[in-house]
Design an enzyme around this catalytic site. Structure first.
Site, PDB file in Angstrom:
ATOM      1  N   ASP A  88       0.864  -1.354  -0.004  1.00  8.95           N
ATOM      2  CA  ASP A  88       0.072  -0.007   0.120  1.00  8.95           C
ATOM      3  C   ASP A  88       0.846   1.247   0.019  1.00  8.95           C
ATOM      4  OD1 ASP A  88      -2.095  -1.863   0.231  1.00  8.95           O
ATOM      5  OD2 ASP A  88      -2.879  -0.972   2.321  1.00  8.95           O
ATOM      6  N   HIS A 145       4.856  -7.578   0.111  1.00  9.77           N
ATOM      7  CA  HIS A 145       4.616  -8.945  -0.727  1.00  9.77           C
ATOM      8  C   HIS A 145       5.196  -8.990  -1.789  1.00  9.77           C
ATOM      9  CE1 HIS A 145       1.133  -9.748   2.597  1.00  9.77           C
ATOM     10  NE2 HIS A 145       1.357  -8.611   2.892  1.00  9.77           N
ATOM     11  N   SER A 252       8.685   3.102   5.199  1.00  8.48           N
ATOM     12  CA  SER A 252       9.654   3.783   4.141  1.00  8.48           C
ATOM     13  C   SER A 252       9.096   3.586   2.707  1.00  8.48           C
ATOM     14  CB  SER A 252      10.998   3.107   4.635  1.00  8.48           C
ATOM     15  OG  SER A 252      12.116   3.735   3.922  1.00  8.48           O
TER      16      SER A 252
END
Length: 285
Positions: A88, A145, A252
């Protein structure tokens, strides 16, 4: 504050000490102090706890437990695409790698070799390839992921600075992502019998207490000031598309590198666009 002044001030800050202190506090169960910090963070950054597997803030013993919270099942379905977004966040920059140079922001760039810790041989495999730089803001889900299935070949922890990686700093600090501390992960994907290497680079920042991977656990600390490398050719570590490969303990940026002539990003991917884990990122060609 003027962006140029804000970037300049970061050169003066004791970033390593600040990060070490923040990491130590985030790891400790501090009872009411932890709970107050979590609730303040949720309110300040408008964190959507309904997406979390555990939506009750009081259930998290440490700030790190909260920050690396899992999503509830089904919160991020995977698109039917060769390559899906690994996080995200927001697209900082994306597109073709011009020879060996990656765009950081208008007027700023860095080389693939610099990003990869000076590994010129590995960098050559991505010259004229494709990249995407994805910024995770404080409110985002902070696990990373797999964009596609892959077999792990190598991991390198590259020491460096700990500048902030927000968009303003990216515009003001030259070579930001190639000078900050980072963890470089090399995988082999496959398409129609072709081996397709790809890289995920987890870039640290001010107050990022540590980074961890699914196969190793916490990579940093320790911070030894020298590069550390792990080779996995003698181990069969295979991660499916969408599987968790790592996480940030206080957020980050992730840089994705794809080899030349092998991938095309989705047509709607452009700098500034918000993205979500699992959405279509591109396709093999």
């Amino acid at each position: 504050m003027n962006e140029r002044l804000a970037a300049w001030l970061q050169y003066l800050l004791p970033k390593q000490a600040m990060t070490a202190a923040a990491g130590a506090l985030a790891r400790r169960p501090l009872g009411p102090v932890t709970q107050a910090a979590i609730r303040r963070f949720i309110a300040r950054y408008h964190v959507d706890m309904t997406e979390a597997a555990q939506p009750d803030p009081a259930a998290y013993a440490t700030f790190n437990d909260f920050f690396t919270r899992a999503l509830r099942p089904g919160a991020r379905p995977l698109a039917a695409a060769d390559l899906v977004c690994p996080v995200d966040g927001v697209i900082s920059q994306c597109g073709p790698i011009a020879g060996d140079r990656i765009v950081q922001a208008k007027g700023h760039g860095y080389t693939v070799a610099a990003l990869l810790g000076g590994d010129a041989a590995l960098a050559a495999a991505f010259a004229d390839g494709t990249f995407a730089t994805l910024y995770l803001s404080p409110r985002d889900y902070h696990r990373v992921h797999m964009p596609c299935a892959g077999r792990l070949r190598r991991m390198v922890h590259v020491p460096g600075d700990l500048f902030s990686v927000n968009p303003a700093t990216a515009r003001g600090v030259p070579g930001l992502f190639a000078r900050n501390e980072r963890v470089v992960c090399l995988f082999d994907g496959e398409r129609d019998g072709r081996r397709l290497p790809f890289v995920l680079v987890l870039v640290g920042a001010t107050i990022v207490g540590s980074m961890a991977t699914a196969w190793h656990g916490v990579v940093n600390p320790p911070r030894l000031g020298v590069a550390r490398r792990w080779d996995y050719d003698d181990r069969d570590i295979f991660l499916a598309q969408g599987a968790e490969m790592g996480r940030f303990l206080l957020g980050s940026t992730v840089v994705v590198l794809l080899p030349p002539g092998s991938a095309a990003l989705a047509p709607d991917w452009a700098p500034g666009r918000p993205v979500r884990l699992g959405e279509a990122m591109g396709r093999w060609v």
